[in-house]
Design a protein around this motif. Structure first.
Motif, mmCIF file in Angstrom:
data_model
loop_
_atom_site.group_PDB
_atom_site.id
_atom_site.type_symbol
_atom_site.label_atom_id
_atom_site.label_comp_id
_atom_site.label_asym_id
_atom_site.label_seq_id
_atom_site.Cartn_x
_atom_site.Cartn_y
_atom_site.Cartn_z
ATOM 1 N N ILE A 230 0.861 -1.186 0.000
ATOM 2 C CA ILE A 230 0.000 0.000 0.000
ATOM 3 C C ILE A 230 0.892 1.229 0.000
ATOM 4 O O ILE A 230 1.857 1.310 0.757
ATOM 5 C CB ILE A 230 -0.911 0.021 1.238
ATOM 6 N N GLU A 231 0.578 2.196 -0.824
ATOM 7 C CA GLU A 231 1.359 3.423 -0.885
ATOM 8 C C GLU A 231 1.252 4.168 0.440
ATOM 9 O O GLU A 231 0.154 4.323 0.994
ATOM 10 C CB GLU A 231 0.863 4.318 -2.016
ATOM 11 N N ALA A 232 2.386 4.629 0.932
ATOM 12 C CA ALA A 232 2.418 5.294 2.237
ATOM 13 C C ALA A 232 1.622 6.590 2.232
ATOM 14 O O ALA A 232 1.043 6.981 3.240
ATOM 15 C CB ALA A 232 3.869 5.572 2.652
ATOM 16 N N ALA A 233 1.592 7.291 1.083
ATOM 17 C CA ALA A 233 0.897 8.579 1.003
ATOM 18 C C ALA A 233 -0.611 8.422 0.871
ATOM 19 O O ALA A 233 -1.359 9.385 0.983
ATOM 20 C CB ALA A 233 1.436 9.394 -0.168
ATOM 21 N N GLN A 234 -1.072 7.233 0.628
ATOM 22 C CA GLN A 234 -2.498 7.005 0.408
ATOM 23 C C GLN A 234 -3.263 7.103 1.725
ATOM 24 O O GLN A 234 -2.888 6.492 2.714
ATOM 25 C CB GLN A 234 -2.715 5.615 -0.210
ATOM 26 N N PRO A 235 -4.353 7.932 1.783
ATOM 27 C CA PRO A 235 -5.141 8.008 3.021
ATOM 28 C C PRO A 235 -5.803 6.671 3.314
ATOM 29 O O PRO A 235 -6.377 6.043 2.439
ATOM 30 C CB PRO A 235 -6.176 9.103 2.713
ATOM 31 N N ILE A 236 -5.717 6.248 4.572
ATOM 32 C CA ILE A 236 -6.144 4.904 4.932
ATOM 33 C C ILE A 236 -7.343 4.894 5.872
ATOM 34 O O ILE A 236 -8.298 4.146 5.659
ATOM 35 C CB ILE A 236 -4.978 4.137 5.583
ATOM 36 N N LYS A 237 -7.329 5.697 6.920
ATOM 37 C CA LYS A 237 -8.328 5.598 7.975
ATOM 38 C C LYS A 237 -9.737 5.777 7.438
ATOM 39 O O LYS A 237 -10.011 6.703 6.669
ATOM 40 C CB LYS A 237 -8.037 6.633 9.074
ATOM 41 N N ASP A 238 -10.621 4.862 7.851
ATOM 42 C CA ASP A 238 -12.036 4.844 7.454
ATOM 43 C C ASP A 238 -12.206 4.685 5.945
ATOM 44 O O ASP A 238 -13.193 5.138 5.370
ATOM 45 C CB ASP A 238 -12.736 6.115 7.944
ATOM 46 N N THR A 239 -11.222 4.039 5.326
ATOM 47 C CA THR A 239 -11.286 3.754 3.889
ATOM 48 C C THR A 239 -11.715 2.305 3.694
ATOM 49 O O THR A 239 -11.258 1.425 4.422
ATOM 50 C CB THR A 239 -9.908 3.981 3.237
ATOM 51 N N PRO A 240 -12.601 2.020 2.739
ATOM 52 C CA PRO A 240 -12.989 0.620 2.503
ATOM 53 C C PRO A 240 -11.784 -0.237 2.140
ATOM 54 O O PRO A 240 -10.939 0.161 1.343
ATOM 55 C CB PRO A 240 -13.973 0.723 1.336
ATOM 56 N N LEU A 241 -11.703 -1.415 2.751
ATOM 57 C CA LEU A 241 -10.592 -2.319 2.474
ATOM 58 C C LEU A 241 -10.567 -2.712 1.001
ATOM 59 O O LEU A 241 -9.497 -2.928 0.431
ATOM 60 C CB LEU A 241 -10.708 -3.565 3.363
ATOM 61 N N GLN A 242 -11.717 -2.766 0.380
ATOM 62 C CA GLN A 242 -11.816 -3.162 -1.024
ATOM 63 C C GLN A 242 -11.037 -2.227 -1.932
ATOM 64 O O GLN A 242 -10.489 -2.649 -2.962
ATOM 65 C CB GLN A 242 -13.287 -3.203 -1.447
ATOM 66 N N SER A 243 -10.965 -0.953 -1.561
ATOM 67 C CA SER A 243 -10.304 0.021 -2.427
ATOM 68 C C SER A 243 -8.787 -0.008 -2.294
ATOM 69 O O SER A 243 -8.081 0.440 -3.206
ATOM 70 C CB SER A 243 -10.817 1.433 -2.116
ATOM 71 N N ILE A 244 -8.250 -0.513 -1.169
ATOM 72 C CA ILE A 244 -6.800 -0.499 -0.992
ATOM 73 C C ILE A 244 -6.183 -1.896 -1.132
ATOM 74 O O ILE A 244 -5.015 -2.022 -1.457
ATOM 75 C CB ILE A 244 -6.414 0.116 0.371
ATOM 76 N N GLN A 245 -6.948 -2.950 -0.849
ATOM 77 C CA GLN A 245 -6.440 -4.310 -1.003
ATOM 78 C C GLN A 245 -7.620 -5.226 -1.378
ATOM 79 O O GLN A 245 -8.161 -5.959 -0.536
ATOM 80 C CB GLN A 245 -5.772 -4.770 0.303
ATOM 81 N N PRO A 246 -8.048 -5.190 -2.638
ATOM 82 C CA PRO A 246 -9.236 -5.956 -3.062
ATOM 83 C C PRO A 246 -9.078 -7.462 -2.891
ATOM 84 O O PRO A 246 -10.060 -8.160 -2.626
ATOM 85 C CB PRO A 246 -9.404 -5.556 -4.533
ATOM 86 N N GLU A 247 -7.854 -7.990 -3.030
ATOM 87 C CA GLU A 247 -7.666 -9.444 -2.905
ATOM 88 C C GLU A 247 -7.921 -9.910 -1.470
ATOM 89 O O GLU A 247 -8.586 -10.935 -1.248
ATOM 90 C CB GLU A 247 -6.254 -9.822 -3.333
ATOM 91 N N LEU A 248 -7.418 -9.161 -0.508
ATOM 92 C CA LEU A 248 -7.667 -9.508 0.887
ATOM 93 C C LEU A 248 -9.145 -9.348 1.212
ATOM 94 O O LEU A 248 -9.731 -10.151 1.960
ATOM 95 C CB LEU A 248 -6.819 -8.631 1.808
ATOM 96 N N TYR A 249 -9.788 -8.339 0.650
ATOM 97 C CA TYR A 249 -11.226 -8.128 0.847
ATOM 98 C C TYR A 249 -12.020 -9.324 0.333
ATOM 99 O O TYR A 249 -12.933 -9.816 1.003
ATOM 100 C CB TYR A 249 -11.647 -6.840 0.146
ATOM 101 N N GLU A 250 -11.676 -9.813 -0.872
ATOM 102 C CA GLU A 250 -12.379 -10.963 -1.439
ATOM 103 C C GLU A 250 -12.170 -12.213 -0.588
ATOM 104 O O GLU A 250 -13.094 -13.012 -0.389
ATOM 105 C CB GLU A 250 -11.885 -11.212 -2.862
#
Length: 520
Positions: A230-250
């Protein structure tokens, strides 16, 4: 000493105080005109009363507008308004000719509010001003008209009541300030703990990812960023897991994750595998899921290191346990050459017996390593202790080991394990007992449905800083020691549903074995 310290809260309370004063002035004016048609006996100086009331209402309106439009000099404005209140209430009381319940209540409210909003000295000054404002009335009335004091008792009681209200308000203010200080210190401590937790999460090699029941990310540390790519600059908190790691979400959607579950996750585009362990976190009003992540290769390396450490510990344990019987074999072998026929038979029997003991020790240790259940049997402790001392301590003078057992005690134990435990503890006591009292005492007795065996020596004792590590593997204070005797003894006790503990005595050292009694 003011309860409210920040300017915003102070201004807000000042505005509420202004609204209160305006409502009080308007209400007094309305009550006067409503009562005017019924009776005028309540007012000794009616004209003076209505003039004072109108002026007070007008001043209250101006003061409220002044508070609302300007934020400067708020404490001074509050003092000025309070003096106006006390003065007007005093004039209204004078116009009525005697203290009135309603006006007295307004006095009391003003005193209490000023204690909350003003410093201790200013609040005390205003309280004394209020007392003077009611005490002077009977004297002025007596001097001008009646020439004798009227209502002096009720006036003095009212003055006393003002003092009681002042001290009560000060007590309330101090309690509130103490609570505020405690709350502030706790808030600071919580913030410090949060910062410390955040720092720890940023420094550890383990990846931590927390999601809520809506599959939104609550927390992710830098190690998890790197593992999940995951990119360090990408905002994470309260973000859907699907948008940052779809494979883990599935994976989460198609596999119901249970508490403590472990699995290997391999994201596409990455050559490494991730070992993930699930931890369910129950917090108020929601259920969180914690993903504890580690590079699978590092995890496997760690497991391999643990296996090697366990193998080394097992090898050292075996070496430690065969040392005593091997010493007996060597000693018997040396005596064999010069022995006569009877002594030769006895020594050969000793060599055979100790050889069997070595073999059994190795087998028992391997069985313990394989987590096999000990072979327990009912043991008569009286006979067992005598036989153990005869077979395993023949090289020790009889007066150096004193056995005390008065009752017939039956226990359930693996014989080999109990023998190994006793040899370790007694040999340990013989090494550490003092030269002046070179004995080891063995006491066996019953206590609360338990059989107790105490092995006591009279050496210099165990230093305080060593007590916590006594039963740790490889901990020893001897140059030639392996540090496994006490560790293995406690392990064998645990395997037989018994306990082994160190008991500090005044002039001695005691190791106590406790196990359930067997009723025969």
């Amino acid at each position: 000493m003011r309860v409210v310290s920040d300017s915003f809260s102070f201004r807000r309370l000042g505005l509420w105080y202004g609204i209160y004063r305006l409502i009080i002035a308007s209400s007094l004016l309305a009550i006067f005109f409503l009562n005017l048609s019924q009776s005028t006996d309540d007012y000794k100086y009616q004209t003076f009363y209505i003039i004072t009331l109108i002026v007070y209402t007008f001043i209250s309106l101006l003061q409220f507008l002044l508070l609302y439009l300007s934020q400067s000099l708020l404490p001074k404005k509050i003092i000025f308004f309070s003096i106006i209140d006390v003065s007007c209430f005093s004039l209204l009381t004078f116009a009525q000719g005697a203290p009135n319940l309603h006006i007295s209540l307004l006095f009391a409210i003003t005193i209490f509010i000023t204690n909350l909003l003003l410093s201790h000295r200013k609040a005390l000054s205003l309280t004394l001003l209020s007392i003077i404002s009611v005490v002077y009335i009977p004297f002025i009335d007596s001097w001008l008209y009646t020439h004798h004091l009227n209502n002096i008792g009720s006036t003095l009681f009212l003055a006393f009541l003002f003092l009681v209200i002042y001290f009560t308000a000060q007590f309330t203010v101090k309690r509130f300030e103490n609570l505020t200080k405690v709350n502030n210190s706790q808030s600071i401590a919580i913030l410090q703990l949060q910062d410390l937790n955040q720092y720890i999460l940023e420094q550890v090699d383990m990846g931590y990812l927390v999601i809520n029941d809506k599959q939104h990310v609550i927390l992710v540390n830098p190690a998890a960023h790197e593992l999940l790519n995951i990119e360090a600059a990408q905002p994470i908190k309260d973000t859907p897991l699907q948008s940052i790691q779809p494979e883990l979400y599935e994976y989460i959607i198609f596999n119901r994750l249970s508490q403590g579950e472990r699995f290997i996750f391999e994201p596409q585009g990455l050559t490494k595998q991730i070992h993930i362990r699930i931890q369910k976190l129950k917090v108020p009003q929601q259920l969180l899921t914690l993903f504890i992540m580690q590079d699978a290769q590092k995890f496997n390396d760690h497991v391999q290191q643990l296996k090697l450490a366990a193998l080394g510990q097992l090898s050292a344990s075996i070496a430690h346990e065969i040392r005593n019987p091997l010493a007996s074999i060597v000693q018997a072998n040396e005596l064999l050459a010069d022995a006569d026929d009877s002594e030769r038979a006895m020594l050969q029997n000793m060599i055979s017996k100790q050889s069997l003991r070595i073999n059994h020790t190795i087998e028992s240790t391997l069985d313990m390593a394989r987590s096999q259940t000990p072979i327990t049997k009912t043991i008569l402790l009286n006979h067992f202790l005598i036989e153990c001392l005869k077979d395993d301590f023949s090289d020790v003078p009889k007066d150096q080991i004193q056995l005390s057992i008065l009752l017939q005690i039956y226990i359930k134990f693996d014989e080999t394990h109990l023998r190994q435990i006793l040899i370790n503890l007694i040999r340990n006591g013989l090494r550490h007992t003092s030269k002046e009292q070179a004995t080891v005492e063995i006491k066996a007795y019953t206590k609360n449905q338990y059989a107790v065996i105490d092995i006591i020596d009279f050496g210099s004792g165990i230093p305080e800083h060593h007590i916590r590590n006594l039963f740790s593997p490889f901990f020893t204070t001897e140059i030639n020691g392996t540090g496994l005797g006490l560790y293995l003894s406690r392990s064998l006790c645990d395997a037989n549903q018994a306990t082994l503990n160190y008991i500090k005595l005044k002039h001695a050292t005691c190791f106590r074995i406790e196990c359930p009694l067997v009723v025969v």
